[in-house]
Design a protein around this motif. Sequence first.
Motif, PDB file in Angstrom:
ATOM      1  N   LEU A  52       0.838  -1.204   0.000  1.00 25.80           N
ATOM      2  CA  LEU A  52       0.000   0.000   0.000  1.00 25.80           C
ATOM      3  C   LEU A  52       0.871   1.251   0.000  1.00 25.80           C
ATOM      4  O   LEU A  52       0.555   2.263  -0.577  1.00 25.80           O
ATOM      5  CB  LEU A  52      -0.927   0.023   1.217  1.00 25.80           C
ATOM      6  N   ARG A  53       2.012   1.120   0.688  1.00 25.31           N
ATOM      7  CA  ARG A  53       2.900   2.263   0.834  1.00 25.31           C
ATOM      8  C   ARG A  53       3.527   2.692  -0.496  1.00 25.31           C
ATOM      9  O   ARG A  53       3.719   3.864  -0.741  1.00 25.31           O
ATOM     10  CB  ARG A  53       4.029   1.849   1.783  1.00 25.31           C
ATOM     11  N   ASN A  54       3.827   1.706  -1.363  1.00 28.54           N
ATOM     12  CA  ASN A  54       4.502   2.047  -2.621  1.00 28.54           C
ATOM     13  C   ASN A  54       3.694   2.997  -3.495  1.00 28.54           C
ATOM     14  O   ASN A  54       4.176   4.077  -3.823  1.00 28.54           O
ATOM     15  CB  ASN A  54       4.850   0.779  -3.403  1.00 28.54           C
ATOM     16  N   PRO A  55       2.450   2.637  -3.846  1.00 29.76           N
ATOM     17  CA  PRO A  55       1.675   3.599  -4.670  1.00 29.76           C
ATOM     18  C   PRO A  55       1.401   4.894  -3.913  1.00 29.76           C
ATOM     19  O   PRO A  55       1.395   5.974  -4.507  1.00 29.76           O
ATOM     20  CB  PRO A  55       0.365   2.871  -4.976  1.00 29.76           C
ATOM     21  N   LEU A  56       1.238   4.789  -2.582  1.00 26.83           N
ATOM     22  CA  LEU A  56       0.984   5.994  -1.791  1.00 26.83           C
ATOM     23  C   LEU A  56       2.196   6.921  -1.883  1.00 26.83           C
ATOM     24  O   LEU A  56       2.071   8.128  -2.066  1.00 26.83           O
ATOM     25  CB  LEU A  56       0.750   5.575  -0.342  1.00 26.83           C
ATOM     26  N   ALA A  57       3.394   6.302  -1.781  1.00 27.59           N
ATOM     27  CA  ALA A  57       4.617   7.099  -1.840  1.00 27.59           C
ATOM     28  C   ALA A  57       4.737   7.767  -3.199  1.00 27.59           C
ATOM     29  O   ALA A  57       5.108   8.946  -3.293  1.00 27.59           O
ATOM     30  CB  ALA A  57       5.831   6.220  -1.570  1.00 27.59           C
ATOM     31  N   SER A  58       4.404   7.022  -4.283  1.00 29.56           N
ATOM     32  CA  SER A  58       4.601   7.688  -5.574  1.00 29.56           C
ATOM     33  C   SER A  58       3.567   8.788  -5.748  1.00 29.56           C
ATOM     34  O   SER A  58       3.909   9.870  -6.224  1.00 29.56           O
ATOM     35  CB  SER A  58       4.650   6.715  -6.755  1.00 29.56           C
ATOM     36  N   ALA A  59       2.310   8.564  -5.305  1.00 27.02           N
ATOM     37  CA  ALA A  59       1.303   9.619  -5.446  1.00 27.02           C
ATOM     38  C   ALA A  59       1.742  10.857  -4.651  1.00 27.02           C
ATOM     39  O   ALA A  59       1.697  11.975  -5.135  1.00 27.02           O
ATOM     40  CB  ALA A  59      -0.053   9.131  -4.973  1.00 27.02           C
ATOM     41  N   LYS A  60       2.213  10.602  -3.433  1.00 22.19           N
ATOM     42  CA  LYS A  60       2.584  11.723  -2.559  1.00 22.19           C
ATOM     43  C   LYS A  60       3.734  12.533  -3.162  1.00 22.19           C
ATOM     44  O   LYS A  60       3.707  13.751  -3.190  1.00 22.19           O
ATOM     45  CB  LYS A  60       2.962  11.163  -1.180  1.00 22.19           C
ATOM     46  N   SER A  61       4.755  11.829  -3.681  1.00 22.64           N
ATOM     47  CA  SER A  61       5.901  12.583  -4.203  1.00 22.64           C
ATOM     48  C   SER A  61       5.491  13.340  -5.466  1.00 22.64           C
ATOM     49  O   SER A  61       5.952  14.470  -5.676  1.00 22.64           O
ATOM     50  CB  SER A  61       7.102  11.670  -4.447  1.00 22.64           C
ATOM     51  N   LEU A  62       4.613  12.754  -6.268  1.00 27.02           N
ATOM     52  CA  LEU A  62       4.175  13.478  -7.471  1.00 27.02           C
ATOM     53  C   LEU A  62       3.364  14.721  -7.091  1.00 27.02           C
ATOM     54  O   LEU A  62       3.568  15.801  -7.641  1.00 27.02           O
ATOM     55  CB  LEU A  62       3.328  12.556  -8.358  1.00 27.02           C
ATOM     56  N   VAL A  63       2.473  14.560  -6.100  1.00 28.19           N
ATOM     57  CA  VAL A  63       1.655  15.701  -5.687  1.00 28.19           C
ATOM     58  C   VAL A  63       2.541  16.797  -5.101  1.00 28.19           C
ATOM     59  O   VAL A  63       2.399  17.971  -5.433  1.00 28.19           O
ATOM     60  CB  VAL A  63       0.598  15.260  -4.646  1.00 28.19           C
ATOM     61  N   GLU A  64       3.494  16.398  -4.243  1.00 26.28           N
ATOM     62  CA  GLU A  64       4.356  17.422  -3.634  1.00 26.28           C
ATOM     63  C   GLU A  64       5.142  18.179  -4.689  1.00 26.28           C
ATOM     64  O   GLU A  64       5.334  19.390  -4.590  1.00 26.28           O
ATOM     65  CB  GLU A  64       5.283  16.785  -2.606  1.00 26.28           C
ATOM     66  N   THR A  65       5.585  17.467  -5.719  1.00 27.80           N
ATOM     67  CA  THR A  65       6.329  18.139  -6.786  1.00 27.80           C
ATOM     68  C   THR A  65       5.414  19.112  -7.512  1.00 27.80           C
ATOM     69  O   THR A  65       5.799  20.245  -7.808  1.00 27.80           O
ATOM     70  CB  THR A  65       6.884  17.087  -7.771  1.00 27.80           C
ATOM     71  N   LEU A  66       4.179  18.669  -7.790  1.00 25.23           N
ATOM     72  CA  LEU A  66       3.231  19.549  -8.489  1.00 25.23           C
ATOM     73  C   LEU A  66       2.926  20.800  -7.667  1.00 25.23           C
ATOM     74  O   LEU A  66       2.661  21.860  -8.210  1.00 25.23           O
ATOM     75  CB  LEU A  66       1.916  18.811  -8.751  1.00 25.23           C
ATOM     76  N   LEU A  67       2.975  20.633  -6.336  1.00 22.54           N
ATOM     77  CA  LEU A  67       2.609  21.760  -5.470  1.00 22.54           C
ATOM     78  C   LEU A  67       3.740  22.762  -5.262  1.00 22.54           C
ATOM     79  O   LEU A  67       3.523  23.822  -4.696  1.00 22.54           O
ATOM     80  CB  LEU A  67       2.159  21.235  -4.102  1.00 22.54           C
ATOM     81  N   ARG A  68       4.957  22.413  -5.693  1.00 20.70           N
ATOM     82  CA  ARG A  68       6.089  23.334  -5.437  1.00 20.70           C
ATOM     83  C   ARG A  68       5.955  24.580  -6.298  1.00 20.70           C
ATOM     84  O   ARG A  68       5.931  24.489  -7.532  1.00 20.70           O
ATOM     85  CB  ARG A  68       7.407  22.624  -5.739  1.00 20.70           C
ATOM     86  N   PRO A  69       5.895  25.757  -5.652  1.00 23.66           N
ATOM     87  CA  PRO A  69       5.677  26.975  -6.444  1.00 23.66           C
ATOM     88  C   PRO A  69       6.903  27.328  -7.281  1.00 23.66           C
ATOM     89  O   PRO A  69       6.797  27.988  -8.299  1.00 23.66           O
ATOM     90  CB  PRO A  69       5.413  28.048  -5.377  1.00 23.66           C
ATOM     91  N   ASP A  70       8.116  26.848  -6.833  1.00 22.17           N
ATOM     92  CA  ASP A  70       9.334  27.253  -7.535  1.00 22.17           C
ATOM     93  C   ASP A  70       9.595  26.431  -8.798  1.00 22.17           C
ATOM     94  O   ASP A  70      10.453  26.768  -9.585  1.00 22.17           O
ATOM     95  CB  ASP A  70      10.518  27.122  -6.572  1.00 22.17           C
TER      96      ASP A  70
END
Length: 454
Positions: free
Chosen positions: A68-86
């Motif tokens: 469960l952690r693997n897909p969660l980790a990839s979703a989370k890292s993709l979302v965090e990257t999308l959210l970076r304003p810089d």
Amino acid sequence: TLGSFALYIIRRPGSFSESDVHLLQALANQAAIAIENARLFAEASAAGALRELDRVRTEFVARASHELRNPLASAKSLVETLLRPDLRLKPRDRMEFLEGINSACDRLAGIINDLLTVSRIEAGQMEMDLAAVPLEPAIMKAVGRFKYRDGASSFQVDIAAGVPPALADPGRLDDVLDNLLSNAVKYSPSLEPVTIGVRAGAGPWIEVSVADRGIGIPPSEHGKLFKRFSRVDTTEGRRVGGVGLGLFICKSYVEAMGGQIWASSVPGEGSTFSFRLPAAGPGDGPLTPAARDPGDEGVLQVGGEVGARVIIIDDEADMVKATRLNLEGAGFQVVTALDGRGGLAAIEAQSPDIIILDIVMPDADGLEIARGLRARPDTQNIPIVFLTARVQVSDELEGWRAGGDGYVSKPFSPSELTRVVASVLKRSPAARRQRRLRIIRRLERQLGRPQARP
Ligand code: ADP
């Protein structure tokens, strides 16, 4: 003391001789040792079985959380990257990231669905809609879902001429094929194609085999392949993700359709998984959409009810927002409420054409709200679609019994919900009631309950 001997002399006077007493004492000692051994053995096996159960459970929890952690980790890292304003991402990269998040969510939902399927199988809730299913289209459809890997063709299909249709439940057959094909690809690190064969056997049976040239399975591990939560312990196998439920589900489905499934394999050379199903006879017709219900087949076009008023009552704000945007995009007018009380007030104020209702909310029970609405003359005919994370067959039955007209489980795709809403709105109140009764009966059959009048 484990027990005692009592001896009486009935016929002849006199006492026991010393050697009689010795003999009895030896006998008593032997009996005591035997009884004690039997007791210790029973205790040890019970403790061993418990320990084994505990080990399987601990291992399963560890593996399931890892998976469960693997897909969660990839979703989370993709979302965090999308959210970076810089970071200024190109539109193509943004799209790719969003697709990655979507597929991670699908993987999560897939694992949770497998867990639920297993609990349904264990509760004996497995009803099959058997019909004559031609195998070629079913196989081509499954192959289409995983066609290419790294640009190489993944499958060779070899279907013998004149094979009759199999007697199967088409949805469950798709699940079995998907699972065997995905395993064959998953456990074949080389890009050698997987061969799918279909032939008619005596019986009459239809036999399907899926042969890969992958890592194979050591003979010592064959016994546990189809057991739930079991994974084969090889270095290469451990590198590939999996919870160990797929083959258990395949076996349960194939057997419930009246067939058998088995495997043969040589480590390092590849594996062949085969199953057979009874051939369909002349009386086994193809499945009609009506027999499958709760189909929304045939009502795929959204937009016929443009302007219809929808109320969404759910306490998950983000989901409500996304659902609202999707429904508005399809032409509906949407009002939202984040709790039961607000929802009831909105219903009074708006007289909606349809209500989308969550079941578990902090201040209210959606089922009770539905029952209340069904009991009032002014609201009894407003369609209700439940939107819920409660996905057991018994939960769904409760929803329909409370007067639901649709039951959509979370996670859902907004387009799926929009389609359900549109299809419910296209039915007359009488047609909705009839459909509800049909579904209640089917779910009751599935649960093996007597058919009570709702
Ligand atoms: P999962 O793949 O999720 O672990 P399955 O029940 O589908 O669960 O498979 C159980 C185990 O059987 C897998 O962990 C794997 O070790 C082994 N296995 C299944 N299919 C193959 C295959 N085609 N080749 C090699 N090993 C396989």
